[in-house]
Design an enzyme around this catalytic site. Structure first.
Site, mmCIF file in Angstrom:
data_model
loop_
_atom_site.group_PDB
_atom_site.id
_atom_site.type_symbol
_atom_site.label_atom_id
_atom_site.label_comp_id
_atom_site.label_asym_id
_atom_site.label_seq_id
_atom_site.Cartn_x
_atom_site.Cartn_y
_atom_site.Cartn_z
ATOM 1 N N TYR A 1 -10.110 -8.269 -8.917
ATOM 2 C CA TYR A 1 -10.029 -7.932 -10.199
ATOM 3 C C TYR A 1 -8.307 -7.774 -10.499
ATOM 4 C CZ TYR A 1 -9.270 -2.827 -9.538
ATOM 5 O OH TYR A 1 -9.057 -1.529 -9.022
ATOM 6 N N LYS B 1 -6.911 -6.691 -4.071
ATOM 7 C CA LYS B 1 -7.404 -5.990 -4.977
ATOM 8 C C LYS B 1 -8.991 -6.246 -5.330
ATOM 9 C CE LYS B 1 -6.017 -3.971 -9.842
ATOM 10 N NZ LYS B 1 -5.973 -2.757 -9.589
ATOM 11 N N GLU C 1 -2.038 6.393 -0.689
ATOM 12 C CA GLU C 1 -1.945 6.216 -2.326
ATOM 13 C C GLU C 1 -3.113 7.298 -3.143
ATOM 14 O OE1 GLU C 1 -2.701 2.060 -3.238
ATOM 15 O OE2 GLU C 1 -4.325 1.981 -1.780
ATOM 16 N N LEU D 1 -2.548 -0.806 -1.987
ATOM 17 C CA LEU D 1 -2.186 -1.790 -2.823
ATOM 18 C C LEU D 1 -0.827 -2.121 -3.384
ATOM 19 C CD1 LEU D 1 -3.945 -3.712 -4.774
ATOM 20 C CD2 LEU D 1 -3.568 -1.955 -6.775
#
Length: 287
Positions: free
Chosen positions: A33, A151, A183, A207
């Site tokens: 996505y 992702k 993260e 990411l």
């Protein structure tokens, strides 16, 4: 107002949109996505999101079901029909819906991929009050799979992390692996020490944020020092400032980590300046 969404080539009222119960995105989180922000009715960093989307598809050995040009047109049409001035566009592509559940990938020649897009209207996105007060985070163990650079729609643990933060009366969580911050649950993490911006280097562990790339580029252009390396929660607690970046928050200050206030507990000077630069420069290039 009922939103118009996009499903497999059709624009539909959201209450008429359907996908198969055998869709692999539903059964196996076999999908990717992207989320693109919209400001002043324009798409922010669409090209960056399109490039990362292609990388995610390639890494999962998935075909590309729509051209970049057609994807841009879908984004623009959804912005238009849903009258989005500030908000988000969510895009999801799965490996499709074979005739039955199976761990083996279906043949792409006989199983078309599923592509879904919808908008989220978020007035005040650019002028969020939270950007002036900052957020408070907790630290949690990072228990996700190893390929966080892709992702994917595997968002259960990040969702659990946000719920851990909510239960603790805080806003979000930073994940920690082998003693170092990876993260946030849906964002990249940074600390500021002596006007130096410190953030984890790119790898399979995090990411590759589109907003991250833009913010670091703008920071360097503004003659700010950037250091890409690992840092610990204890180091973060001693920082002058901290912040997160994402397509939905842009640049958001962090004022507390695990109950410890950073600096004087208020938003510092570097983070707001970065947010200002990011919004100004991104709008110049918005399409």
């Amino acid at each position: 107002m009922t939103r118009t969404v996009y499903v497999n080539g059709e624009y539909l009222p959201e209450n008429e949109a359907k996908i198969s119960i055998f869709d692999r995105g539903f059964l196996m989180a076999d999908g990717v996505y992207e989320v693109t922000s919209v400001l002043e009715g324009k798409l922010i960093d669409f090209d960056g999101h399109a490039v990362r989307l292609q990388r995610s598809l390639d890494e999962l050995d998935m075909q590309t079901p729509i051209s970049k040009e057609d994807l841009l047109e879908v984004h623009r049409e959804l912005v238009r029909v849903n009258e989005i001035d500030e908000g988000m566009i969510y895009l999801q592509i799965t490996r499709g819906a074979p005739d039955d559940r199976d761990f083996v990938f279906p043949d792409p020649e006989t199983t078309p991929q599923t592509i879904v897009l919808f908008t989220q209207n978020k007035p005040g996105l650019a002028n969020s009050p939270t950007a002036k007060t900052g957020i408070k985070v907790i630290s949690i163990e990072d228990e996700r799979w190893g390929r966080r650079d892709i992702k994917t729609v595997q968002l259960l643990y990040p969702s659990m992390g946000k719920m851990m933060a909510k239960k603790a009366g805080k806003d979000d969580a930073w994940m920690v692996e082998d003693g170092f911050v990876t993260e946030g649950t849906s964002n990249n993490a940074y600390i500021v020490k002596g006007n130096k911006i410190i953030t984890r280097a790119l790898s399979n562990d995090i990411l590759h944020g589109i907003t991250r790339a833009a913010v670091l580029r703008f920071a360097r252009e503004a003659q700010m020092e950037v250091e890409e390396r690992n840092f610990t929660i204890d180091e973060a607690k001693q920082a002058d400032e901290a912040f997160i970046t994402s397509a939905s928050t842009f640049v958001m200050p962090v004022v507390e980590i695990d109950g410890v206030s950073l600096g004087d507990g208020k938003v510092g000077s570097v983070t707001p300046r970065l947010r200002e630069i990011y919004l100004e420069e991104s709008l110049k290039k918005a399409i």
